[in-house]
Design a protein around this motif. Structure first.
Motif, PDB file in Angstrom:
ATOM      1  N   GLU A   3      42.196  90.658  64.758  1.00  0.00           N
ATOM      2  CA  GLU A   3      43.274  89.682  64.593  1.00  0.00           C
ATOM      3  C   GLU A   3      42.823  88.503  63.724  1.00  0.00           C
ATOM      4  N   ARG A   4      43.799  87.905  63.007  1.00  0.00           N
ATOM      5  CA  ARG A   4      43.471  86.751  62.141  1.00  0.00           C
ATOM      6  C   ARG A   4      44.366  85.572  62.510  1.00  0.00           C
ATOM      7  N   ILE A   5      43.717  84.464  62.836  1.00  0.00           N
ATOM      8  CA  ILE A   5      44.486  83.235  63.058  1.00  0.00           C
ATOM      9  C   ILE A   5      44.255  82.324  61.858  1.00  0.00           C
ATOM     10  N   VAL A   6      45.342  81.928  61.235  1.00  0.00           N
ATOM     11  CA  VAL A   6      45.237  80.991  60.111  1.00  0.00           C
ATOM     12  C   VAL A   6      45.770  79.640  60.585  1.00  0.00           C
ATOM     13  N   ILE A   7      44.971  78.596  60.346  1.00  0.00           N
ATOM     14  CA  ILE A   7      45.377  77.243  60.737  1.00  0.00           C
ATOM     15  C   ILE A   7      45.571  76.442  59.447  1.00  0.00           C
ATOM     16  N   GLY A  28      38.366  87.099  67.005  1.00  0.00           N
ATOM     17  CA  GLY A  28      39.033  87.428  65.741  1.00  0.00           C
ATOM     18  C   GLY A  28      38.641  86.448  64.630  1.00  0.00           C
ATOM     19  N   ALA A  29      39.265  86.652  63.454  1.00  0.00           N
ATOM     20  CA  ALA A  29      38.961  85.763  62.322  1.00  0.00           C
ATOM     21  C   ALA A  29      39.689  84.416  62.495  1.00  0.00           C
ATOM     22  N   VAL A  30      38.993  83.338  62.176  1.00  0.00           N
ATOM     23  CA  VAL A  30      39.615  82.001  62.222  1.00  0.00           C
ATOM     24  C   VAL A  30      39.490  81.387  60.822  1.00  0.00           C
ATOM     25  N   ILE A  31      40.622  81.131  60.206  1.00  0.00           N
ATOM     26  CA  ILE A  31      40.619  80.585  58.834  1.00  0.00           C
ATOM     27  C   ILE A  31      41.293  79.218  58.858  1.00  0.00           C
ATOM     28  N   LEU A  32      40.543  78.209  58.467  1.00  0.00           N
ATOM     29  CA  LEU A  32      41.015  76.820  58.541  1.00  0.00           C
ATOM     30  C   LEU A  32      41.279  76.322  57.116  1.00  0.00           C
ATOM     31  N   VAL A  33      42.561  76.154  56.791  1.00  0.00           N
ATOM     32  CA  VAL A  33      42.944  75.738  55.434  1.00  0.00           C
ATOM     33  C   VAL A  33      43.250  74.237  55.440  1.00  0.00           C
ATOM     34  N   GLY A  34      42.538  73.478  54.643  1.00  0.00           N
ATOM     35  CA  GLY A  34      42.791  72.030  54.596  1.00  0.00           C
ATOM     36  C   GLY A  34      42.819  71.552  53.161  1.00  0.00           C
ATOM     37  N   ASP A  35      43.720  70.593  52.868  1.00  0.00           N
ATOM     38  CA  ASP A  35      43.844  70.162  51.477  1.00  0.00           C
ATOM     39  C   ASP A  35      42.981  68.951  51.128  1.00  0.00           C
ATOM     40  N   GLU A  36      42.251  68.402  52.107  1.00  0.00           N
ATOM     41  CA  GLU A  36      41.389  67.258  51.764  1.00  0.00           C
ATOM     42  C   GLU A  36      39.987  67.783  51.438  1.00  0.00           C
ATOM     43  N   PRO A  37      39.315  67.148  50.479  1.00  0.00           N
ATOM     44  CA  PRO A  37      37.977  67.630  50.145  1.00  0.00           C
ATOM     45  C   PRO A  37      36.976  67.299  51.251  1.00  0.00           C
ATOM     46  N   GLY A  38      35.913  68.051  51.353  1.00  0.00           N
ATOM     47  CA  GLY A  38      34.840  67.719  52.297  1.00  0.00           C
ATOM     48  C   GLY A  38      35.094  68.234  53.695  1.00  0.00           C
ATOM     49  N   LEU A  39      34.211  67.813  54.601  1.00  0.00           N
ATOM     50  CA  LEU A  39      34.263  68.279  55.987  1.00  0.00           C
ATOM     51  C   LEU A  39      35.408  67.608  56.752  1.00  0.00           C
ATOM     52  N   PRO A  40      35.977  68.296  57.738  1.00  0.00           N
ATOM     53  CA  PRO A  40      36.994  67.653  58.588  1.00  0.00           C
ATOM     54  C   PRO A  40      36.426  66.411  59.286  1.00  0.00           C
ATOM     55  N   TYR A  41      37.239  65.366  59.353  1.00  0.00           N
ATOM     56  CA  TYR A  41      36.741  64.083  59.861  1.00  0.00           C
ATOM     57  C   TYR A  41      37.737  63.438  60.819  1.00  0.00           C
ATOM     58  N   GLY A  72      31.441  81.018  62.611  1.00  0.00           N
ATOM     59  CA  GLY A  72      32.347  81.999  62.009  1.00  0.00           C
ATOM     60  C   GLY A  72      33.741  81.429  61.781  1.00  0.00           C
ATOM     61  N   ILE A  73      33.793  80.146  61.426  1.00  0.00           N
ATOM     62  CA  ILE A  73      35.097  79.541  61.066  1.00  0.00           C
ATOM     63  C   ILE A  73      35.111  79.440  59.546  1.00  0.00           C
ATOM     64  N   GLN A  74      36.063  80.139  58.936  1.00  0.00           N
ATOM     65  CA  GLN A  74      36.109  80.121  57.475  1.00  0.00           C
ATOM     66  C   GLN A  74      36.916  78.919  57.007  1.00  0.00           C
ATOM     67  N   ARG A  75      36.254  78.031  56.278  1.00  0.00           N
ATOM     68  CA  ARG A  75      36.962  76.851  55.764  1.00  0.00           C
ATOM     69  C   ARG A  75      37.455  77.123  54.355  1.00  0.00           C
ATOM     70  N   VAL A  76      38.723  76.810  54.092  1.00  0.00           N
ATOM     71  CA  VAL A  76      39.289  77.013  52.763  1.00  0.00           C
ATOM     72  C   VAL A  76      39.863  75.671  52.324  1.00  0.00           C
ATOM     73  N   THR A  77      39.370  75.158  51.197  1.00  0.00           N
ATOM     74  CA  THR A  77      39.932  73.888  50.722  1.00  0.00           C
ATOM     75  C   THR A  77      41.032  74.198  49.708  1.00  0.00           C
ATOM     76  N   ALA A  78      42.264  74.045  50.144  1.00  0.00           N
ATOM     77  CA  ALA A  78      43.428  74.350  49.296  1.00  0.00           C
ATOM     78  C   ALA A  78      44.670  73.817  49.997  1.00  0.00           C
ATOM     79  N   THR A  79      45.739  73.723  49.219  1.00  0.00           N
ATOM     80  CA  THR A  79      47.024  73.331  49.821  1.00  0.00           C
ATOM     81  C   THR A  79      47.856  74.587  50.048  1.00  0.00           C
ATOM     82  N   ALA A  80      48.365  74.734  51.259  1.00  0.00           N
ATOM     83  CA  ALA A  80      49.275  75.850  51.535  1.00  0.00           C
ATOM     84  C   ALA A  80      50.628  75.467  50.955  1.00  0.00           C
ATOM     85  N   ILE A  81      51.179  76.333  50.090  1.00  0.00           N
ATOM     86  CA  ILE A  81      52.437  75.932  49.433  1.00  0.00           C
ATOM     87  C   ILE A  81      53.634  76.769  49.871  1.00  0.00           C
TER      88      ILE A  81
END
Ligand SMILES: Cc1cc2nc3c(=O)[nH]c(=O)nc-3n(C[C@H](O)[C@H](O)[C@H](O)COP(=O)(O)OP(=O)(O)OC[C@H]3O[C@@H](n4cnc5c(N)ncnc54)[C@H](O)[C@@H]3O)c2cc1C
Length: 410
Positions: A3-7, A28-41, A72-81
């Motif tokens: 299973e894949r959870i996308v946040i 399962g897979a955990v994919i964390l998509v965030g549009d700000e640069p750098g680590l979550p703060y 095993g948390i995949q961080r993706v720096t991008a904007t979900a459109i």
């Protein structure tokens, strides 16, 4: 488990969900998509210790880089459109699509833009992101002498307190008639106004801002709605936020002042969930809907979803809301929601003030200033099904909220 959870959104709610999923043994897979640069703060220190240089950047981050790879948390720096609900995938601005089995929207809220001429010129700041705080930090340290804060809400007053501590002359302008009017009782507003005024801050209530006065592309001051010209080296707007619900709306989800979710935080699509500042949820068993801007709400909602996804524990979200704001030497802590309360009882000593807020005769919230024991007692009391004090009991001379809570639980 495949299973894949996308946040979408890597702020307080998004990060907490990813971390709690792993803590709960989710495989399962955990994919964390965030549009700000750098680590979550963490956001709260941006208007407090970080701005005062009392907290280094490294301590703002929830976790260092290796936490994400090790968990095993995949961080993706991008904007979900866009969300393609039929194909269950989220389109990113960098061109790729991420597939999901479950999608969680944790997109937060964005600053409300000041709707007047000149609002975009240099020298007019907002304070919502690390990038905003870094810009403000530098601006504050280049010989600024006076600051105008537009909006006497939490963030406006926290910034005003910092500017005051740094020795600037501070004027706060707000169209409302009192400080933090949307969120606190009149007695708490009055306490803060009196304290800040003693520290030298000036307030102009009942006055809006008609325009920003600029010169050479830089802000020099404001013209108020009554025609007064106030000059400033730095202007900060804090006039509230609006939920980031565009993605959800475009995907055809139900949206009204945030993304509508049910008691288990599910949107109108059973595979899509929403948490934190962007969602409009049911407040306890009252049936009332509400959207909160608070760390507690985002993280508690994240934990609830993590338990559901990792352990199939289906629970209704009914956490007691709580919130804090640090302004100079005053710490405000609020348990419950005081909006709509019609009766207020004050309990005061030399250290601070607590206001017990009643709605239709029932204790609904407690606002405490420099009285942490009252705050902790209020959280316990409001979470319990036990007896609550009446306004008459709370008004008695020797009333003690902590003692009442202990006795009510016994
Ligand atoms: C300066 C400041 C001080 C604060 N102080 C306090 C305090 O003292 N106490 C308190 O309880 N609360 C405080 N808050 C509020 C608190 O920070 C928020 O309630 C909390 O961050 C909400 O968490 P969230 O996950 O819902 O949203 P956020 O933490 O705002 O995270 C949302 C993230 O999603 C990202 N995002 C949005 N759209 C997309 C997209 N399409 N694609 C990818 N990413 C996207 C955003 O850029 C952001 O990074 C403060 C807020 C600020 C700005």
């Amino acid at each position: 488990m495949n299973e894949r959870i996308v946040i979408v959104g890597a702020g307080h709610g998004g990060f907490q969900l990813a971390a709690s999923l792993r803590q709960s043994g989710y495989a399962g897979a955990v994919i964390l998509v965030g549009d700000e640069p750098g680590l979550p703060y963490q956001r709260p220190p941006l208007s407090k210790a970080y701005l005062l240089d009392k907290l280094p950047l490294s301590e703002l981050f929830f976790r260092p880089e290796d936490f994400f790879s090790e968990s095993g948390i995949q961080r993706v720096t991008a904007t979900a459109i866009d969300i393609d609900r039929k194909k269950r995938r989220v389109l990113l601005d960098r061109g790729e699509a991420v597939e999901y089995d479950r999608l969680v929207l944790a997109t937060g809220a964005r600053r409300r833009r000041l709707p007047v001429e000149g609002a975009d010129v240099d020298g007019v700041h907002g304070l919502a992101t690390l990038a905003d705080a870094d810009k403000l930090k530098s601006a504050l340290r280049v010989g600024c002498q006076n600051a105008i804060i537009i909006g006497a809400g939490f963030i406006g007053l926290e910034f005003a307190s910092v500017a005051n501590l740094l020795g600037l002359e501070v004027t706060v302008v707000d169209a409302a008639s009192r400080a933090m009017a949307r969120a606190v009782s009149p007695a708490v507003s009055a306490f803060f106004e009196a304290h800040h005024s003693r520290q030298g801050m000036k307030f102009r209530f009942g006055e809006g801002v008609a325009s920003i006065i600029g010169s050479g592309g830089r802000a020099k001051g404001v013209e108020t709605s009554s025609g007064q010209l106030l000059s400033a080296d730095i202007i900060v707007t804090g006039i509230g936020v609006v939920p980031n619900d565009r993605l959800a709306r475009a995907a055809g989800l139900e949206v009204e002042n945030g993304i509508i979710v049910d008691a288990q935080l599910t949107t109108s699509d059973p595979n899509i969930f929403a948490i934190g500042d962007c969602c409009n949820f049911l407040l306890g068993s009252s049936g009332a809907r509400c959207r909160l801007e608070s760390v507690q709400n985002a993280t508690d909602q994240a934990r609830l979803l993590a338990a559901r996804f990792a352990k199939d524990q289906f629970a209704q979200y009914d956490a007691v809301p709580w919130f804090w704001s640090d302004q100079g030497s005053l710490k405000l802590q609020i348990a419950g929601v005081s909006a709509g309360c019609d009766e207020f009882v004050q309990v005061q000593d030399v250290k601070g003030l607590s206001v017990l807020c009643f709605r239709h005769g029932v204790l609904a919230a407690v606002e405490s200033i420099n009285r942490p024991a009252d705050h902790m007692a209020a959280r316990r009391l409001l979470a319990s099904t036990g007896r609550r004090p009446t306004s008459v009991e709370a008004g008695l001379k020797d009333f003690d909220l902590k003692r009442f809570t202990i006795e009510a639980a016994a």
